[in-house]
Design an enzyme around this catalytic site. Structure first.
Site, PDB file in Angstrom:
ATOM      1  N   LYS A   1       0.838  -1.213   0.000  1.00  0.00           N
ATOM      2  CA  LYS A   1       0.000   0.000   0.000  1.00  0.00           C
ATOM      3  C   LYS A   1       0.870   1.260   0.000  1.00  0.00           C
ATOM      4  O   LYS A   1       0.532   2.256  -0.631  1.00  0.00           O
ATOM      5  CB  LYS A   1      -0.936  -0.002   1.216  1.00  0.00           C
ATOM      6  CG  LYS A   1      -2.017  -1.075   1.136  1.00  0.00           C
ATOM      7  CD  LYS A   1      -2.810  -1.155   2.439  1.00  0.00           C
ATOM      8  CE  LYS A   1      -3.813  -2.290   2.399  1.00  0.00           C
ATOM      9  NZ  LYS A   1      -4.558  -2.429   3.667  1.00  0.00           N
TER      10      LYS A   1
ATOM     11  N   SER B   1      -1.544   0.521   6.578  1.00  0.00           N
ATOM     12  CA  SER B   1      -1.635  -0.635   7.475  1.00  0.00           C
ATOM     13  C   SER B   1      -2.508  -1.717   6.866  1.00  0.00           C
ATOM     14  O   SER B   1      -3.230  -1.488   5.892  1.00  0.00           O
ATOM     15  CB  SER B   1      -2.179  -0.219   8.843  1.00  0.00           C
ATOM     16  OG  SER B   1      -3.485   0.252   8.704  1.00  0.00           O
ATOM     17  N   ASP B   2      -2.415  -2.889   7.473  1.00  0.00           N
ATOM     18  CA  ASP B   2      -3.254  -4.005   7.052  1.00  0.00           C
ATOM     19  C   ASP B   2      -3.503  -4.910   8.248  1.00  0.00           C
ATOM     20  O   ASP B   2      -2.633  -5.069   9.106  1.00  0.00           O
ATOM     21  CB  ASP B   2      -2.585  -4.806   5.931  1.00  0.00           C
ATOM     22  CG  ASP B   2      -3.590  -5.726   5.255  1.00  0.00           C
ATOM     23  OD1 ASP B   2      -4.382  -5.215   4.431  1.00  0.00           O
ATOM     24  OD2 ASP B   2      -3.615  -6.921   5.569  1.00  0.00           O
ATOM     25  N   THR B   3      -4.715  -5.466   8.288  1.00  0.00           N
ATOM     26  CA  THR B   3      -5.104  -6.377   9.372  1.00  0.00           C
ATOM     27  C   THR B   3      -5.662  -7.664   8.778  1.00  0.00           C
ATOM     28  O   THR B   3      -6.434  -7.618   7.815  1.00  0.00           O
ATOM     29  CB  THR B   3      -6.185  -5.731  10.276  1.00  0.00           C
ATOM     30  OG1 THR B   3      -5.667  -4.533  10.853  1.00  0.00           O
ATOM     31  CG2 THR B   3      -6.616  -6.672  11.397  1.00  0.00           C
TER      32      THR B   3
END
Length: 193
Positions: free
Chosen positions: A59, A75-77
């Protein structure tokens, strides 16, 4: 505190998540939201934090012209269960299958944050263990119908009805499960040189 430390920077939050945006407001940080479309595909051999680190970095790569004053945060979850990542459900059926799989089990919620300037990039991540009680089909259907959790990894929001009635125990940061390990983000931003 943090607002003063960051006063000479442009903080760019590359997230459409209302929960992440609220965390930034609650941290009293001035920020701009800029979204870029990224095809969130990762190599199949990656596991756990490797996936979220990879996607947070992916990203960040969509932003090519950072100025000296820009700090970009991506961010990523994911939800990690049975050696597999659960992303966001596409429809009611997928949401039902995800919640049924989580029912009565403990899973991990993994978030990575990339903090990038035109001089450096720092990657931080956090892992929280979440244990669900045995959920009935009726409880799962009620939640999906009334809360439509299609923008949430693993098809649930801990801060919503399903979290109130379904979660027996968490080990680690509650805020990480909501979408951002705020304590680690704060510490990292405070220590930027």
């Amino acid at each position: 505190m943090l607002k003063e430390k960051l006063k000479d920077y442009n903080i760019i939050l590359a997230s459409g998540s209302p929960r992440r945006q609220q965390f930034f407001k609650d941290l009293d940080i001035d920020f701009t939201i800029i979204l870029k479309s990224v095809d969130e595909v990762y190599p199949k051999e990656l596991k756990e934090t490797e996936i979220t680190d990879y996607l947070a970095d992916l990203k960040s790569k969509a932003f090519t012209n950072l100025s000296d004053k820009d700090i970009l945060i991506t961010s990523d979850t994911i939800v990690w269960l049975n050696n597999k990542a659960l992303g966001k459900p596409k429809d009611d059926k997928e949401a039902f299958n995800m919640l049924s799989a989580l029912s009565g089990k403990t899973h991990k919620v993994i978030t990575s944050i990339s903090i990038k300037t035109n001089r450096f990039q720092k990657m931080i991540n956090d892992v929280t263990k979440v244990s669900f009680k045995q959920l009935s089909d009726e409880e799962i259907q009620y939640y999906i119908k009334n809360y439509k959790p299609f923008d949430k990894a693993g098809a649930y929001g801990i801060q919503e009805w399903i979290g109130f009635i379904g979660i027996d125990k968490i080990e680690g940061s509650y805020f990480n499960v909501v979408g951002l390990p705020v304590h680690k983000l704060y510490k990292t931003l405070m220590n930027l040189s």
